[in-house]
Design a protein around this motif. Sequence first.
Motif, short mmCIF file in Angstrom:
data_model
loop_
_atom_site.label_atom_id
_atom_site.label_comp_id
_atom_site.label_asym_id
_atom_site.label_seq_id
_atom_site.Cartn_x
_atom_site.Cartn_y
_atom_site.Cartn_z
N ASP A 99 13.74 10.99 -63.52
CA ASP A 99 13.48 10.97 -61.18
C ASP A 99 12.60 9.87 -61.65
OD1 ASP A 99 14.75 11.04 -58.87
OD2 ASP A 99 13.45 13.66 -59.56
N HIS A 159 8.30 17.17 -56.39
CA HIS A 159 8.97 18.37 -56.69
C HIS A 159 8.44 18.45 -58.80
CE1 HIS A 159 12.03 16.23 -58.30
NE2 HIS A 159 11.93 15.34 -57.30
N HIS A 167 14.95 20.55 -59.13
CA HIS A 167 13.68 20.90 -58.13
C HIS A 167 13.07 22.20 -58.59
CE1 HIS A 167 15.86 17.44 -55.50
NE2 HIS A 167 14.63 17.52 -55.61
N ALA A 190 7.00 15.12 -60.52
CA ALA A 190 7.58 14.02 -59.67
C ALA A 190 7.68 13.93 -58.61
CB ALA A 190 9.73 13.81 -59.60
N GLU A 282 8.98 6.51 -56.75
CA GLU A 282 8.85 7.31 -56.86
C GLU A 282 9.32 7.24 -58.20
OE1 GLU A 282 12.91 10.12 -57.10
OE2 GLU A 282 11.91 12.05 -57.72
#
Length: 296
Positions: A99, A159, A167, A190, A282
């Motif tokens: 992610d 998360h 998640h 992440a 991210e």
Amino acid sequence: MVFMDKEILEKYKKAGGIAKTVRDEGKAMVKPGVKIIDIAEKIESRTIELGGIPAWPVNISINDIAAHYSPSKDDETEIQEGDVVKLDVGVSIDGYVADTAVTVALSEEDKKLVEASEKALEEAIKLVKPGVDVKKISAKIGEVIESYGFKPITNLTGHGLEQYIIHSEPRISNYKDDYSYILEEGEVIAIEPFVTRGRNYIKEEDETRALIYSLVQEKPCRLREAKEIIKKMSDRQGLPFSDRWVDASGIKLRLALNELSRRECISSYKILRGDSKIAQSEHTILVLDKPVVITR
Ligand code: CO
């Protein structure tokens, strides 16, 4: 104890490598006049070319939209001068997901917003290791963002990631909060600071405007197009999808999605919006003795 199976480790690394490549290729396309659907389709088709599966439709969220905007089939949106454009990309290898997100600011005045989110992410990553309380990471993110004179979005968080679960615990807040969780070796997380000059929280938009869906249960449906969507999305094991990935279009597509939603076969992700431009960065990190940032 095996902290991470070698095969799983390799899958995460492969997913991370692909995610990094397609994110950067997508980033290079962000220019005024470019249709966001072209960027999304390029990133998704390259993901498949490189041996991955898009873990969700590429999110291309512009300006005050924080997340969950992905162009629909008929989306004509073009990038404008001065936009702040966020690309949030997910790549799955057998459900092991990388992610990652990047923001492009097309005006000089917004480059600091991007810098703040990137700096907060980098400083946060330095703290990741087994045994650390995520509280410390969250506090650092908030501190860096505030040092720029900006605000973290408080109701969007980093998360955990597990196979086919995008998640999971822990949540990693972007400000100093009381939530405590000790990272354990073998976990995958992440971290994603969201930065704004405006209101420090986002709101969900009306459900009718959802653009991203996920198949949550398979039930008999009346419409042929609804049955086809179930069949096509079944092997995604709950990972989100776009109407762009569905054969039907126009009114038939709308009716099929309505039926699926009414029968609770699909859930939808609402568009998340603030009141001012928002930047996001991210990365996905394997919490190992020597942590590995798979998307860098
Ligand atoms: Co994320």
